[in-house]
Scaffold this motif. Structure first.
Motif, PDB file in Angstrom:
ATOM      1  N   HIS A  32      47.054  41.093  42.274  1.00 32.10           N
ATOM      2  CA  HIS A  32      46.621  40.129  43.289  1.00 32.10           C
ATOM      3  C   HIS A  32      47.273  38.777  42.995  1.00 32.10           C
ATOM      4  O   HIS A  32      47.244  38.302  41.859  1.00 32.10           O
ATOM      5  CB  HIS A  32      45.098  39.997  43.271  1.00 32.10           C
ATOM      6  CG  HIS A  32      44.531  39.331  44.469  1.00 32.10           C
ATOM      7  ND1 HIS A  32      44.693  37.985  44.731  1.00 32.10           N
ATOM      8  CD2 HIS A  32      43.808  39.819  45.513  1.00 32.10           C
ATOM      9  CE1 HIS A  32      44.100  37.675  45.860  1.00 32.10           C
ATOM     10  NE2 HIS A  32      43.536  38.768  46.359  1.00 32.10           N
ATOM     11  N   ASP A  34      46.356  35.846  43.423  1.00 30.98           N
ATOM     12  CA  ASP A  34      45.449  34.805  42.959  1.00 30.98           C
ATOM     13  C   ASP A  34      44.918  35.059  41.555  1.00 30.98           C
ATOM     14  O   ASP A  34      44.112  34.266  41.044  1.00 30.98           O
ATOM     15  CB  ASP A  34      44.250  34.680  43.911  1.00 30.98           C
ATOM     16  CG  ASP A  34      44.627  34.040  45.239  1.00 30.98           C
ATOM     17  OD1 ASP A  34      45.640  33.307  45.271  1.00 30.98           O
ATOM     18  OD2 ASP A  34      43.927  34.276  46.237  1.00 30.98           O
ATOM     19  N   ARG A 140      45.072  31.452  40.849  1.00 30.15           N
ATOM     20  CA  ARG A 140      43.864  30.636  40.925  1.00 30.15           C
ATOM     21  C   ARG A 140      42.928  30.893  39.748  1.00 30.15           C
ATOM     22  O   ARG A 140      42.200  29.996  39.321  1.00 30.15           O
ATOM     23  CB  ARG A 140      43.115  30.931  42.233  1.00 30.15           C
ATOM     24  CG  ARG A 140      43.804  30.419  43.484  1.00 30.15           C
ATOM     25  CD  ARG A 140      43.124  30.941  44.743  1.00 30.15           C
ATOM     26  NE  ARG A 140      41.689  30.644  44.761  1.00 30.15           N
ATOM     27  CZ  ARG A 140      40.857  31.132  45.682  1.00 30.15           C
ATOM     28  NH1 ARG A 140      41.321  31.934  46.648  1.00 30.15           N
ATOM     29  NH2 ARG A 140      39.571  30.819  45.650  1.00 30.15           N
ATOM     30  N   ARG A 141      42.933  32.126  39.250  1.00 29.90           N
ATOM     31  CA  ARG A 141      42.010  32.488  38.171  1.00 29.90           C
ATOM     32  C   ARG A 141      42.723  33.389  37.176  1.00 29.90           C
ATOM     33  O   ARG A 141      43.641  34.121  37.533  1.00 29.90           O
ATOM     34  CB  ARG A 141      40.772  33.221  38.725  1.00 29.90           C
ATOM     35  CG  ARG A 141      40.003  32.452  39.749  1.00 29.90           C
ATOM     36  CD  ARG A 141      38.820  33.233  40.286  1.00 29.90           C
ATOM     37  NE  ARG A 141      37.737  33.337  39.297  1.00 29.90           N
ATOM     38  CZ  ARG A 141      36.570  33.919  39.556  1.00 29.90           C
ATOM     39  NH1 ARG A 141      36.341  34.451  40.743  1.00 29.90           N
ATOM     40  NH2 ARG A 141      35.634  33.964  38.618  1.00 29.90           N
ATOM     41  N   LEU A 234      36.831  42.389  44.954  1.00 29.29           N
ATOM     42  CA  LEU A 234      37.388  41.102  45.370  1.00 29.29           C
ATOM     43  C   LEU A 234      36.340  40.245  46.069  1.00 29.29           C
ATOM     44  O   LEU A 234      36.340  39.007  45.914  1.00 29.29           O
ATOM     45  CB  LEU A 234      38.603  41.327  46.270  1.00 29.29           C
ATOM     46  CG  LEU A 234      39.827  41.934  45.568  1.00 29.29           C
ATOM     47  CD1 LEU A 234      40.938  42.219  46.572  1.00 29.29           C
ATOM     48  CD2 LEU A 234      40.339  41.015  44.460  1.00 29.29           C
ATOM     49  N   LEU A 239      37.480  36.408  46.356  1.00 26.23           N
ATOM     50  CA  LEU A 239      38.912  36.346  46.638  1.00 26.23           C
ATOM     51  C   LEU A 239      39.217  37.160  47.883  1.00 26.23           C
ATOM     52  O   LEU A 239      38.558  38.172  48.151  1.00 26.23           O
ATOM     53  CB  LEU A 239      39.719  36.891  45.456  1.00 26.23           C
ATOM     54  CG  LEU A 239      39.689  36.064  44.175  1.00 26.23           C
ATOM     55  CD1 LEU A 239      40.418  36.808  43.061  1.00 26.23           C
ATOM     56  CD2 LEU A 239      40.321  34.691  44.398  1.00 26.23           C
TER      57      LEU A 239
END
Length: 313
Positions: A32, A34, A140-141, A234, A239
């Motif tokens: 993913h 992110d 993002r993470r 998710l 997300l």
């Protein structure tokens, strides 16, 4: 365990018994855009973690330079250096270079004025490693495998109040068969040992975890029904859906580039399939199956693997 200031980061911490699909899940989520999710990093040993890692980094880099690569026999070092070398290898599986490891360890040692001894300082080092990978990838993470350490989920939840936990479970009878038949050199040596180990990992976390930050998923659902299972995961991580998680084998992952003998790297690099589900029916005897169910039948039933609960011994 002493209290410490909580971290402001929001990692995705994966847990599960060995041979439960934790590596597959970590690679799938790493697909993913992110997320930057790595394999496990063992950080609870040795006592003087910081200096030990720095010295082990030097030893491993010297070996790699002499051989032009880190070969699968990286673990053939003096036993006293095993934990540190293992830590560095695990970091490299996550995409860190030797200098990255040195810099992050030195930073934590300086900021904590310690040798990275306490539980909180060890977690701080993991937090620095995760944030480093997140920044490198633009995600993002970040995420990492806690593996069996998920049994202490309450301690990790206190230090990471914004973390989300995903606990992947697998039919314990299949797990026992996998240990006894696939990894006999380091896995459980008997059905009873496997049953008690599996029971320890699956019975505790769901009772201790913050309910809004904990999700339990079955390996069988992941490989049989990947889209709805990953949608649930998710959503739990807040997300958006991304099709890349269904094509993890086509993506680039640090673990694939630097497996260094990881026991699940090869299988995790293949498309998801359900070919090994129910293997216990062929790999275990009726007596072994009955023994496992007698020990861990209650949790097998709770997780939907048995239609009728069996009273635990």
């Amino acid at each position: 365990m002493p209290e410490s200031d909580p971290f402001s980061t929001s990692p995705v911490l994966l847990g599960g018994e060995n041979r439960s699909g934790t590596t597959l899940l970590s690679v799938v989520l790493d697909s993913h855009p992110d997320l930057a999710v790595g394999p496990e990093i063992d950080f609870l040993q040795p006592p003087n973690l910081g200096p030990h890692i720095l010295r082990a980094t030097d030893l491993l880099e010297a070996r790699a330079t002499a051989k032009s690569a880190i070969d699968p026999f990286w673990y053939e070092v003096d036993h006293s250096w095993y934990d540190g070398v293992h830590f560095v290898v695990q970091c490299r599986r996550f995409g860190l270079d030797f200098d990255d490891v040195r810099r992050l360890v030195s930073k934590v040692m300086t900021e904590s004025s310690s040798e990275v001894v306490s539980f909180a300082d060890r977690c701080r080092l993991i937090n620095e490693i995760g944030e480093f990978r997140r920044a490198c990838t633009g995600a993002r993470r970040w995420g990492l495998k806690l593996q069996r350490k998920i049994t202490e989920i309450d301690a990790y939840a206190r230090l990471w109040p914004r973390a989300h936990f995903v606990h992947i479970v697998r039919d314990g009878r299949d797990l026992a068969a996998s240990h006894l038949k696939t990894v006999p050199d380091w896995g459980y040596r008997s059905v009873a040992e496997a049953a008690r180990g599996w029971l320890e990992v699956v019975s505790r976390p769901h009772r201790l975890a913050p309910p809004d930050r904990y999700l339990e998923v079955r390996y069988e659902d992941l490989v049989r029904h990947p889209r709805p299972t990953l949608t649930e995961i998710l959503d739990h991580l807040r997300l958006p859906w991304h099709e890349a998680v269904l094509r993890h084998a086509e993506q680039e992952h640090a673990l694939f580039e630097r497996p260094y003998g990881h026991p699940a790297a090869e299988s995790a690099g293949k498309p998801m399939h359900s070919g090994r589900l129910g293997r216990y029916a062929h790999d275990l005897t009726r007596a072994e199956i009955a023994e496992f169910e007698q020990i861990a039948g209650g949790e097998l039933a709770r997780l939907g693997y048995l239609s009728t609960p069996i009273v635990d011994a």
